[in-house]
Design a protein around this motif. Structure first.
Motif, PDB file in Angstrom:
ATOM      1  N   GLU A 155      36.572  45.781  46.494  1.00 12.37           N
ATOM      2  CA  GLU A 155      37.235  45.779  45.196  1.00 12.37           C
ATOM      3  C   GLU A 155      37.817  47.150  44.869  1.00 12.37           C
ATOM      4  O   GLU A 155      37.152  48.174  44.991  1.00 12.37           O
ATOM      5  CB  GLU A 155      36.270  45.367  44.084  1.00 12.37           C
ATOM      6  CG  GLU A 155      36.958  45.281  42.720  1.00 12.37           C
ATOM      7  CD  GLU A 155      36.057  44.765  41.620  1.00 12.37           C
ATOM      8  OE1 GLU A 155      36.539  44.634  40.483  1.00 12.37           O
ATOM      9  OE2 GLU A 155      34.866  44.497  41.894  1.00 12.37           O
ATOM     10  N   LYS A 170      39.493  42.085  46.158  1.00 10.72           N
ATOM     11  CA  LYS A 170      39.935  41.980  44.772  1.00 10.72           C
ATOM     12  C   LYS A 170      40.524  43.309  44.324  1.00 10.72           C
ATOM     13  O   LYS A 170      40.067  44.378  44.718  1.00 10.72           O
ATOM     14  CB  LYS A 170      38.731  41.613  43.893  1.00 10.72           C
ATOM     15  CG  LYS A 170      39.064  41.203  42.473  1.00 10.72           C
ATOM     16  CD  LYS A 170      37.791  40.696  41.785  1.00 10.72           C
ATOM     17  CE  LYS A 170      38.080  40.186  40.385  1.00 10.72           C
ATOM     18  NZ  LYS A 170      36.853  39.667  39.728  1.00 10.72           N
ATOM     19  N   GLU A 179      42.118  38.109  45.708  1.00 13.72           N
ATOM     20  CA  GLU A 179      42.159  37.827  44.282  1.00 13.72           C
ATOM     21  C   GLU A 179      42.778  38.977  43.500  1.00 13.72           C
ATOM     22  O   GLU A 179      42.579  40.144  43.821  1.00 13.72           O
ATOM     23  CB  GLU A 179      40.741  37.588  43.745  1.00 13.72           C
ATOM     24  CG  GLU A 179      40.000  36.437  44.398  1.00 13.72           C
ATOM     25  CD  GLU A 179      38.604  36.271  43.830  1.00 13.72           C
ATOM     26  OE1 GLU A 179      38.210  37.088  42.969  1.00 13.72           O
ATOM     27  OE2 GLU A 179      37.909  35.338  44.253  1.00 13.72           O
ATOM     28  N   THR A 205      42.833  40.908  39.815  1.00 16.10           N
ATOM     29  CA  THR A 205      42.056  41.073  38.593  1.00 16.10           C
ATOM     30  C   THR A 205      42.985  40.923  37.388  1.00 16.10           C
ATOM     31  O   THR A 205      44.178  40.683  37.530  1.00 16.10           O
ATOM     32  CB  THR A 205      41.383  42.459  38.569  1.00 16.10           C
ATOM     33  OG1 THR A 205      42.386  43.461  38.745  1.00 16.10           O
ATOM     34  CG2 THR A 205      40.362  42.585  39.674  1.00 16.10           C
TER      35      THR A 205
END
Length: 356
Positions: A246, A280, A310, A312
């Motif tokens: 992330e 992410k 993904e 955010t």
């Protein structure tokens, strides 16, 4: 028959060896053997050798044979000093050593076994030694900096959380000058501000990362990757990530978050690598590469992503199964790559600058 210059069987003999190196004995081309497991019982220890960027360096230049023994519960607390590890500076060979439990604290460039490596570290393992950096440049589970040296068949299982620091990796913080990291793996979680990687925080200058993998969770504000946070003129080959990645940074006109399964920010070559972990971020999020943005030719060849990619909240559109964003004036070669839209229904390439 091997001529052993120094034998270490207990804590007192380890300290004696440390004093010898700190007095200027590099043990060049000589063998030092660890013959027994040693529990240091969290007694505060000095560093073996020193590195001060001048002629007063105290290096280890011999062959340290760990003999697959374990040094446990180490306690080195040098919060105001740079280049801290069990060894400060290695130009020799350190091999077959396990470190378990305890903590190592320094200001800049903190390594679980070595701070500055210009030699070889082989089959060494950090199992739970906490790495603490009190300044802006962190370190790694095995070494802080690999400068033209080799780190091979090493692993880290320690969680490394270094707030407000950059160049932090599960194995090594930074590599440069034709350095090599090979056959290494990380299972610990790694978290820092930027240049954060499961294997290497940042790499440059014709270095190589080969046959390595990460399954730990990697989190950085900018430039976070399963294998490397950022890579310049580096080849990453035959490596994979299965950890959660992330990038948490705020998007502005100067920075993208750059998070990816293999490398966050990149130029060079990524060959035969794959990602199966979730990635992410807010901008330049990719299954293999987050962002390429240098005036160099780059290659992403024979790679695949089957991890979930993904965005955010308030994320940009620079998100791709292979690469999030490609910018700059250079030749971009992306071929023979694979991804599954059933997992992430997005294109292979998120965004391409007008000159790429």
């Amino acid at each position: 028959k091997i001529d052993i210059a120094f034998k270490i069987r207990n804590k007192e003999e380890l300290k004696e060896f440390m004093n010898e190196v700190n007095s200027g004995n590099s043990y060049e081309n000589q063998y030092v053997y660890l013959l027994e497991d040693i529990d240091l019982n969290n007694e505060e220890l000095d560093v073996i050798g020193s590195y001060t960027d001048d002629s007063n360096n105290k290096e280890f230049a011999g062959i340290f044979e760990g003999n697959n023994k374990t040094i446990s519960n180490i306690n080195i607390n040098k919060s105001e000093e740079e280049n801290i590890g069990l060894f400060a500076y290695n130009t020799g060979i350190i091999r077959n050593l396990k470190m378990e439990g305890g903590s190592i604290t320094g200001s800049v460039r903190v390594g679980g076994i070595v701070s500055i490596n210009k030699g070889t570290i082989e089959n060494c393992h950090n199992n739970g030694v906490t790495i603490n950096s009190t300044s802006t440049t962190g370190g790694g589970g095995i070494a802080a900096s690999n400068r033209g040296g080799t780190i091979t068949y090493c692993s880290n299982s320690s969680n490394i959380v270094v707030n407000s620091a950059s160049f932090v990796g599960g194995i090594v913080g930074g590599i440069q000058n034709n350095a090599t990291v090979s056959y290494c793996y990380n299972t610990g979680n790694v978290e820092a501000d930027s240049e954060v990687g499961g294997i290497v925080g940042g790499s440059s200058e014709n270095s190589k990362i080969i046959n390595s993998y990460n399954v730990g969770n990697i989190k950085g504000i900018y430039n976070a990757g399963g294998i490397a946070g950022t890579s310049s003129n580096t080849e990453i080959r035959y490596s994979f990530n299965n950890g959660y990645i992330e990038g948490t940074g705020v998007i502005d006109e100067y920075f993208n978050t750059n998070s990816a399964g293999i490398v966050g920010s990149f130029n060079g070559k990524v060959i035969s690598c794959y990602n199966t972990g979730t990635v992410k971020g807010k901008s330049c999020v990719g299954g293999v590469v987050g962002q390429s943005m240098v005036n160099e030719e780059i290659q992403i060849v024979n790679c695949y992503n089957i991890g979930c990619i993904e965005k955010t909240e308030n994320a940009s559109i620079d998100i791709g199964n292979i690469i999030g964003g490609a910018y700059g004036n250079r030749r971009l070669i992306i071929k023979n790559n694979y991804f599954s839209r059933e997992i992430s229904n997005i294109d292979g390439v998120g965004a391409v600058g007008q000159n790429a």
